[in-house]
Write a protein that holds these residues in place. Structure first.
Motif, PDB file in Angstrom:
ATOM      1  N   ALA A   1      40.608  27.609  41.931  1.00 35.09           N
ATOM      2  CA  ALA A   1      41.546  27.297  43.009  1.00 35.09           C
ATOM      3  C   ALA A   1      42.880  28.007  42.762  1.00 35.09           C
ATOM      4  N   ILE A   2      42.803  29.293  42.432  1.00 36.78           N
ATOM      5  CA  ILE A   2      44.008  30.103  42.235  1.00 36.78           C
ATOM      6  C   ILE A   2      44.063  31.140  43.352  1.00 36.78           C
ATOM      7  N   SER A   3      45.240  31.674  43.564  1.00 38.87           N
ATOM      8  CA  SER A   3      45.412  32.678  44.611  1.00 38.87           C
ATOM      9  C   SER A   3      44.720  33.974  44.209  1.00 38.87           C
ATOM     10  N   LEU A   4      44.474  34.807  45.198  1.00 34.28           N
ATOM     11  CA  LEU A   4      43.887  36.119  44.906  1.00 34.28           C
ATOM     12  C   LEU A   4      44.836  36.956  44.052  1.00 34.28           C
ATOM     13  N   ALA A   5      46.137  36.777  44.252  1.00 33.49           N
ATOM     14  CA  ALA A   5      47.118  37.514  43.444  1.00 33.49           C
ATOM     15  C   ALA A   5      47.032  37.096  41.973  1.00 33.49           C
ATOM     16  N   ALA A   6      46.908  35.792  41.727  1.00 37.88           N
ATOM     17  CA  ALA A   6      46.779  35.311  40.341  1.00 37.88           C
ATOM     18  C   ALA A   6      45.468  35.788  39.729  1.00 37.88           C
ATOM     19  N   ALA A   7      44.397  35.726  40.501  1.00 40.59           N
ATOM     20  CA  ALA A   7      43.107  36.209  40.001  1.00 40.59           C
ATOM     21  C   ALA A   7      43.186  37.691  39.689  1.00 40.59           C
ATOM     22  N   SER A   8      43.871  38.435  40.539  1.00 41.64           N
ATOM     23  CA  SER A   8      44.008  39.872  40.337  1.00 41.64           C
ATOM     24  C   SER A   8      44.754  40.188  39.041  1.00 41.64           C
ATOM     25  N   LYS A   9      45.739  39.362  38.698  1.00 39.15           N
ATOM     26  CA  LYS A   9      46.471  39.560  37.436  1.00 39.15           C
ATOM     27  C   LYS A   9      45.543  39.341  36.240  1.00 39.15           C
ATOM     28  N   HIS A  10      44.711  38.314  36.310  1.00 42.20           N
ATOM     29  CA  HIS A  10      43.742  38.076  35.230  1.00 42.20           C
ATOM     30  C   HIS A  10      42.759  39.246  35.144  1.00 42.20           C
ATOM     31  N   ILE A  11      42.310  39.698  36.277  1.00 43.33           N
ATOM     32  CA  ILE A  11      41.349  40.802  36.314  1.00 43.33           C
ATOM     33  C   ILE A  11      41.967  42.068  35.741  1.00 43.33           C
ATOM     34  N   LYS A  12      43.237  42.298  36.010  1.00 44.94           N
ATOM     35  CA  LYS A  12      43.917  43.479  35.469  1.00 44.94           C
ATOM     36  C   LYS A  12      43.936  43.439  33.934  1.00 44.94           C
TER      37      LYS A  12
ATOM     38  N   LEU B   1      40.634  37.665  25.836  1.00 43.66           N
ATOM     39  CA  LEU B   1      39.784  36.510  25.532  1.00 43.66           C
ATOM     40  C   LEU B   1      40.588  35.258  25.215  1.00 43.66           C
ATOM     41  N   GLY B   2      41.885  35.415  25.032  1.00 41.84           N
ATOM     42  CA  GLY B   2      42.746  34.289  24.665  1.00 41.84           C
ATOM     43  C   GLY B   2      43.040  33.328  25.810  1.00 41.84           C
ATOM     44  N   ASP B   3      42.549  33.612  26.989  1.00 41.71           N
ATOM     45  CA  ASP B   3      42.817  32.754  28.139  1.00 41.71           C
ATOM     46  C   ASP B   3      41.502  32.204  28.685  1.00 41.71           C
ATOM     47  N   ALA B   4      41.450  30.902  28.886  1.00 45.41           N
ATOM     48  CA  ALA B   4      40.220  30.243  29.336  1.00 45.41           C
ATOM     49  C   ALA B   4      39.761  30.734  30.708  1.00 45.41           C
ATOM     50  N   THR B   5      40.693  31.011  31.596  1.00 41.85           N
ATOM     51  CA  THR B   5      40.331  31.511  32.925  1.00 41.85           C
ATOM     52  C   THR B   5      39.613  32.850  32.808  1.00 41.85           C
TER      53      THR B   5
ATOM     54  N   GLY C   1      26.257  38.726  36.997  1.00 42.84           N
ATOM     55  CA  GLY C   1      26.212  39.777  38.014  1.00 42.84           C
ATOM     56  C   GLY C   1      27.582  40.028  38.620  1.00 42.84           C
ATOM     57  N   GLU C   2      27.648  41.031  39.468  1.00 44.31           N
ATOM     58  CA  GLU C   2      28.901  41.416  40.116  1.00 44.31           C
ATOM     59  C   GLU C   2      29.493  40.259  40.917  1.00 44.31           C
ATOM     60  N   ARG C   3      30.823  40.234  40.977  1.00 47.09           N
ATOM     61  CA  ARG C   3      31.533  39.231  41.765  1.00 47.09           C
ATOM     62  C   ARG C   3      32.729  39.911  42.436  1.00 47.09           C
ATOM     63  N   THR C   4      33.096  39.411  43.587  1.00 48.97           N
ATOM     64  CA  THR C   4      34.329  39.864  44.227  1.00 48.97           C
ATOM     65  C   THR C   4      35.496  39.124  43.575  1.00 48.97           C
ATOM     66  N   VAL C   5      36.696  39.621  43.825  1.00 45.84           N
ATOM     67  CA  VAL C   5      37.885  38.943  43.296  1.00 45.84           C
ATOM     68  C   VAL C   5      37.936  37.511  43.832  1.00 45.84           C
ATOM     69  N   GLY C   6      37.615  37.326  45.083  1.00 48.12           N
ATOM     70  CA  GLY C   6      37.604  35.988  45.673  1.00 48.12           C
ATOM     71  C   GLY C   6      36.605  35.072  44.999  1.00 48.12           C
ATOM     72  N   GLN C   7      35.427  35.597  44.691  1.00 45.50           N
ATOM     73  CA  GLN C   7      34.415  34.786  44.011  1.00 45.50           C
ATOM     74  C   GLN C   7      34.867  34.412  42.605  1.00 45.50           C
ATOM     75  N   LEU C   8      35.551  35.333  41.934  1.00 47.97           N
ATOM     76  CA  LEU C   8      36.055  35.028  40.592  1.00 47.97           C
ATOM     77  C   LEU C   8      37.179  33.990  40.646  1.00 47.97           C
ATOM     78  N   ALA C   9      37.986  34.042  41.702  1.00 47.90           N
ATOM     79  CA  ALA C   9      39.118  33.118  41.827  1.00 47.90           C
ATOM     80  C   ALA C   9      38.669  31.721  42.241  1.00 47.90           C
ATOM     81  N   HIS C  10      37.595  31.612  42.991  1.00 53.18           N
ATOM     82  CA  HIS C  10      37.177  30.351  43.620  1.00 53.18           C
ATOM     83  C   HIS C  10      37.074  29.148  42.667  1.00 53.18           C
ATOM     84  N   PRO C  11      36.409  29.256  41.497  1.00 47.32           N
ATOM     85  CA  PRO C  11      36.274  28.057  40.648  1.00 47.32           C
ATOM     86  C   PRO C  11      37.605  27.502  40.142  1.00 47.32           C
TER      87      PRO C  11
END
Length: 121
Positions: free
Chosen positions: A43-54, A16-20, A31-41
């Motif tokens: 403008a980060i790469s899918l790899a960066a989004a995946s790190k946040h998701i992890k 929770l300590g990170d705004a993203t 509701g459910e989102r794909t990694v791409g949908q989560l990354a879209h707002p």
């Protein structure tokens, strides 16, 4: 080598300590989102989004399902209840302090101000 596993509450607050990540959780509340949908707002790469998701997964805040080549995420709100319970103690602390402050301010407002003596020159 033994891998360190932080206590669940530590992992939740770290996530929770990170705004993203907070925004991702908010989006998942709808509701459910794909990694791409989560990354879209962001403008980060899918790899960066995946790190946040992890990080969110490690805290138990989301679950990721793989459907073919698509990774779909959904909110797991249970760990948020644990954080809410922990914060509840401090909510009571501040509620008590603010009630004392309110009482003091009301007392001060009800007490007539002493009359000022004018200058005698």
């Amino acid at each position: 080598m033994v891998e360190y596993q932080p206590p669940p509450l530590d992992a939740v607050f770290h996530a929770l300590g990170d705004a993203t990540r907070r925004r991702m959780l908010r989006d998942l509340a709808d509701g459910e989102r794909t990694v791409g949908q989560l990354a879209h707002p962001f403008a980060i790469s899918l790899a960066a989004a995946s790190k946040h998701i992890k990080v969110l997964e490690q805290a138990g805040l989301i679950r990721r399902d793989i459907r073919g080549r698509t990774h779909v995420c959904r909110l797991e709100a249970g760990p948020l209840a644990t954080a809410h319970d922990w914060l509840g103690f401090y909510e009571q602390f501040w509620t008590d302090r603010l009630a004392i402050l309110e009482r003091l301010l009301r007392q001060e407002a009800e007490t007539p101000a002493p009359e000022k003596q004018g200058d005698e020159s």
